[in-house]
Design a protein around this motif. Sequence first.
Motif, short mmCIF file in Angstrom:
data_model
loop_
_atom_site.label_atom_id
_atom_site.label_comp_id
_atom_site.label_asym_id
_atom_site.label_seq_id
_atom_site.Cartn_x
_atom_site.Cartn_y
_atom_site.Cartn_z
N ASP A 75 30.84 -29.85 123.01
CA ASP A 75 31.16 -28.42 123.03
C ASP A 75 31.02 -27.80 121.65
O ASP A 75 30.52 -26.68 121.51
CB ASP A 75 32.58 -28.21 123.56
N ASN A 79 28.61 -24.73 120.61
CA ASN A 79 29.22 -23.53 120.06
C ASN A 79 28.69 -23.20 118.67
O ASN A 79 28.45 -22.03 118.35
CB ASN A 79 30.74 -23.73 120.01
N TYR A 83 24.16 -22.27 120.69
CA TYR A 83 24.31 -20.85 121.01
C TYR A 83 23.79 -19.94 119.89
O TYR A 83 23.01 -19.01 120.17
CB TYR A 83 25.76 -20.50 121.34
N PRO A 132 36.23 -22.61 131.59
CA PRO A 132 35.12 -21.75 131.17
C PRO A 132 35.16 -21.42 129.67
O PRO A 132 34.23 -20.82 129.14
CB PRO A 132 35.33 -20.48 132.02
N GLU A 133 36.27 -21.81 129.01
CA GLU A 133 36.42 -21.53 127.59
C GLU A 133 35.85 -22.63 126.71
O GLU A 133 35.86 -22.51 125.48
CB GLU A 133 37.90 -21.32 127.25
N LEU A 138 30.87 -21.43 127.61
CA LEU A 138 31.10 -20.15 126.95
C LEU A 138 29.82 -19.62 126.32
O LEU A 138 29.51 -18.42 126.43
CB LEU A 138 32.19 -20.32 125.88
N THR A 141 27.53 -18.32 129.08
CA THR A 141 28.03 -17.05 129.60
C THR A 141 27.66 -15.90 128.67
O THR A 141 27.24 -14.81 129.11
CB THR A 141 29.56 -17.10 129.77
N ARG A 142 27.78 -16.12 127.39
CA ARG A 142 27.45 -15.07 126.41
C ARG A 142 25.97 -14.73 126.45
O ARG A 142 25.58 -13.55 126.34
CB ARG A 142 27.86 -15.53 125.01
N GLU A 160 29.95 -14.71 134.10
CA GLU A 160 30.75 -15.93 134.25
C GLU A 160 30.41 -16.65 135.56
O GLU A 160 30.36 -17.88 135.61
CB GLU A 160 32.24 -15.59 134.23
N CYS A 163 26.91 -18.21 135.30
CA CYS A 163 27.04 -19.42 134.48
C CYS A 163 27.59 -20.57 135.30
O CYS A 163 27.07 -21.68 135.25
CB CYS A 163 27.95 -19.13 133.28
#
Length: 203
Positions: A75, A79, A83, A132-133, A138, A141-142, A160, A163
């Motif tokens: 993750d 992140n 992303y 979802p966080e 995440l 989703t963005r 969301e 995704c």
Amino acid sequence: MAEQSNAPAKTSRKQQAEQTKQKLLTVAMELIREQGFDNVKIEDICRAAGVSTGAFYHHLKSKAGIVVESYSQCDAYFNETVYPSLANDCTVNAVLQYIAFQMQYATDFGVDIILQIYKAQLTEGTDFFLSPERGLPLGLTRILAHLQQQGVIRSEKPAEEICREILVISRGVLYNWCQCKGNYDLKAFALELVSNYLKSYTI
């Protein structure tokens, strides 16, 4: 006389704890890749890392904890690295590249570790894996929200939800890949299915 601050000592202890945890995780993943998850014992990991079994249980709790923690690092990678590299792409290709990174990450892990991730999802960290966080969902989703704002994909369904559906596809592909013992091109198959799915949302 003013009291001396013990903040530096605390910081040093925290850094040492993080280094120990990372060393355990690195050694554990290397042994699992070489020998298979079921063949590696906690004692083997501790011996190779030069760390006590007590420290192992403090940092990772169990063998399944190795898998959960490794995915937490996944993750962080999505992140902090994946992303940002795709955030400004205003095409559907951003979604496909994101999934390509996910499949490459899984390929690098290998079938055995992905199998253990699925087991951990069911027994050790369901809430964590479905959140979802987390960094991986995440970021996706963005990206989807950005494409909706740019008018690239339709907006009647929240980003969301799109995704979540894409990740259902990708998890299904990963599960099937494990069933087939990794005997096909994971990335190509996942991209084909996700691309077909996205056609229903492309404007």
